[in-house]
Each structure stands twice: as structure tokens, then as C-alpha cells.
Design an enzyme around this catalytic site. Sequence first.
Site, PDB file in Angstrom:
ATOM      1  N   GLU A 293      35.608  36.828  44.837  1.00 61.69           N
ATOM      2  CA  GLU A 293      34.561  36.519  43.856  1.00 61.69           C
ATOM      3  C   GLU A 293      35.012  35.532  42.779  1.00 61.69           C
ATOM      4  OE1 GLU A 293      33.517  40.525  45.594  1.00 61.69           O
ATOM      5  OE2 GLU A 293      35.345  39.615  44.767  1.00 61.69           O
ATOM      6  N   PHE A 320      30.010  43.340  40.678  1.00 60.00           N
ATOM      7  CA  PHE A 320      31.184  42.505  40.934  1.00 60.00           C
ATOM      8  C   PHE A 320      31.170  41.208  40.132  1.00 60.00           C
ATOM      9  CE2 PHE A 320      31.012  44.593  45.350  1.00 60.00           C
ATOM     10  CZ  PHE A 320      31.732  45.689  44.895  1.00 60.00           C
TER      11      PHE A 320
END
Length: 552
Positions: A293, A320
Site C-alpha cells: 500500500e 489500510f
Amino acid sequence: GQGLANAVGLALAARMTAAQWNNNDCNIFGQNFTYCFCGDGDMMEGISHEASSFAGHLGLGKLICFYDSNRITIDGSTDLTFTEDVAMRFRAYHWHVREIDGHNHEKIAEAIELAQAESDRPSLIIAKTHIGFGSPNKQDTSAVHGTPLGEEELKLTKKTLGFPENESFYIPNEVKKEFQAYNDMQTLDYKKWQAGLEKWKSAYPNAYKKYKAQISKNLPVDLRKTILDGLSGKNNSTRAHSGNILQEIAKNVSGLVGGSADLGASDKTALKGKGSITPNDFSGRNIHYGIREFAMGAIMNGMALYGNGFIPYAGTFLVFSDYMRSAIRMSALMKNQVIYVFTHDSIFVGEDGPTHQPIEQIMSLRLIPGLQVIRPADEKETAEAWLAALAYKEGPTALILTRQKLPELHENDHNGITDFNKGAYVIKDTIKQPEAVICASGSELFICMEAAEKLSKEGHNIRVVSVPSYETFLKQEQLYKDSVIPKGSTSVITVEAGRTFGWGNITYNTGLHLGIDQFGSSAPQQILAEKFGFTAETVYNKVKAWLTKVKV
């Protein structure tokens, strides 16, 4: 460490640009090398692992990184914490690696030439250097890492290196001549490139027209109508609506490219029929970032900066977003047009439990200056959210989307939603002056409308306001804000499945803020809604009790 990931984004954008515009008789696009300078700290940061692994997998051969390995950080020698074999690590990533004396100009030039000749792998040039080179008393110490040498030590260093001791910002004439000669060479190269562009423009006028439109990020004049006319009108999750809308946008906006952190099927970010980026083919528009990410966010920043008119987007679960927060902050700081698609936006992800249930994330994203955060409540609002993200060229946008299905609330708004881009608007009104204004975003809007309907039948004058973009509404002129939420004795109730912190800023009126200021639980969606008070019946009871309280 983000600079390395930005460089990966720049190198990726170059390969994609070349694949998009070059052809057999014209090869002028995306031919540049991307250079990056890193230090020991960059190599320690986790993002360097994510981004370098990704770059090695794709074989970004025109990416050349210099690693200034002086083995000193603020606390002292890197031996305190960092003893791995960086060269072996990068070779494992499928990089071309050279180790040189970083003070030997001939070796530097040789390493660059070898890196430029390496077409199938990115290159890492590990330059062993001495921090504070030439300083008699501070070379190779942390004292020179972040602190000025001081006047006396500076003079001693100049003397050691053969520079005039009493001149500041001294540039030798031979250096000026070298740079002037290089500048002249670059000017000639630029003129050659411009001539190539003119040749391509003449040979492919239609492609040139598309190229100009893409790099200027001009949207088709009929895009709004195209998107709105293509809506299903059905109840669905806003992530599903987003996925369908995204397909239509991709047909009309050639610069839109994106992917996800291994969640394309879940966050609905895959473009159908547009191909995927692979080591052997950069003509696709789907990017598989893997479970990286932070690197994903920073790579998108590099792509946005490249200059081919790319509008990068990428998706992951909202919880996230914390992994990539620093990259989101940098996109706002650099005013990059990047679009984040954050799905599974509340406790209603259900059985995955509190580790996957975002609580503080929505409000924390709103704290980032310049980040446009939009949480739509149905299909029409999701369409408006995407159109707003495409129109916002001055910074990034975060779209906050649901996992669960929601009812369509704008069945009769065929031409779009008036005042959506002002961040908040009246979706359900009362004829008389409202006793209370209920403000909600996303999945909580429909339960507030149901609660308001029940209160209205009992004689209460209730207005419902949709707040898709809280911070955008706060920026509006006071006259408009007062038209939505009247000043004075009108009670204001806010409802959102997230932290209540910050909602008090929406008005100076007396307020009741319904949200969730604790972590969630693992349970089916409906049980969670009942447990944490996100049902029409609970909102109705709490608003009714509040109105009774404020009248006493």
C-alpha cells in the site's frame, strides 16, 4: 524512502507513455532515464523494499538509482542497526547492481554508462563515500550529518580540497564551462525532440489531438451526461456503483490508469478489457501493485508528476489507508491529482472484526490539507464523486465507499445533484422552519431519511442534509452554509459510522453527534447496526429524545 518509490512511478509512467504513443516510425516518447539518489536511511525504510521489489519485477531498465553509502546516520554508524548486504538484497529483487568508489569520477561515469546499457533491469549504483569529505575533524562522523561544519572547519575543509578559503559559493571556471557545454548539448537534444514531435504530429494528427487532450487533462464536454445516462438506478453498494462508473469513465478519459493492492475484485477497481501492465507489455491500464500500500501511494505520485496526463487511481480497504498515509499527505503537499478508492468504509465489513473496521480513518483523512474526501450515499452521489475527483486537478481525492448495499435516494435527479460540489446540500426538507437538521454521510444517510420521515409524521419539522464532503462544506461562503443549516436555535444532529470528533465544526448551533468512538466487533452487519445504534429506529429515538431535552 518515498523518493525511491516516486522514481519508480516516474520510470513506470515513462514505459507506459512509450507504449501508448510510440510506433514503428516514431520513437520519441518515454525514452528518458529516471535517476534517483538515496541514502542509508532510504535503504532502511520499508517502502524501499516494496518499491524496489515492484520495479525489479517489471524490469524498469531506465531507472538508475545512486545509493550514497556513507554508513553514517544521526545516531552514529549504521553498524548500530543496519548490517545487511544491500547489494545482495537488490540482486534478489532482479536489479543490476554496481559497487564503486563514490569519489572516483571515472568510476561514476563508467557505472552510469553500464546502467544505461542495461535495458531489462533497474540499476543500483552503490557509491561508497565519506560523509563530510575533506573535513579534517568531522569526516565520517554523525557530527556532519545534520549540522553545519562551522566557519573554521569550513575553511579547513576548503583548504583540504584546494578551494579558496575565504570565498563563499565558489564555482571554478572549468566547472562553469563543463555545465555550459552540457547545457548546449541538452538544448540541441531538445530541438531534435521537438522536430521529432512535429514529424509525429504531421503523420498522426488524430493521435496528436488525443495526446494534447490527455496531457491537458481536458475532460469530454459530454462526460457528465454520459455517466449519468449510464447509471443503473438500482440498489447496490457504492463500491459496486463505483466499479461500474469507472468502466464508463475509462472509455472517455484515456489518462485514467490504476489498480489496487491485490484487491481489484473486492474494491471494483479493475478496468475491463484494458489490459494489465506486465514486464513484457506496458500498454495496459491496470496496474497490479501487490500488497504494497505505501509504495502504491508513492508510485502514483511519481506517475502523476511525469507529465503524460496520467490520472492515477488505486484501491484498498479504508482501514489500510493508514499504511499509505504519508504518501497521501505528500500527494496533497505536491498538489498531485491522484484518486484513492477506499472501500469497506465502516464497521459494516462485519465478521472481519475490529482489525478491518475503520473507525478514525475518515475523519483523520479529512485533516490532511488539500485532500478532497468524498463519502457518497448512493449511485448518483458516487457518480458525482467521481466527476468531482476528475475535475479536481489541484490535489488528490479520497473516495470512501461501502461494502454493503444501499438504497437509491435520488431517483428523480436525472441531471445530477445540485450543490453536490459544495460538500453538503438539503436532500429532504420541511415546509416550515426546521426544528432540527440531521446531517449524515454515506451509508447513514438513508436511515436518517427514514427517521426524519417518521418524526415528520408526528408533527416535527425535520430537514435532512447529505454531507458527502465535510471539509468542502466548511470552505463554503457563510451565506450558503446558513441556507443549509440555519443559524440560531435549530438543533443539529450529525450521524456517521466513524469518530464523532470534528463534527462539531459543522455548526455553532446546539448539536448531538451520533457516531462510534470505540473499536467495533466481529458480527453480521445487522447485529452491528443494532449494537452501535445505526438503525432508523435508533436515530429516530435519539433525535426525539434530544428535541424533548432542548425544549425543556
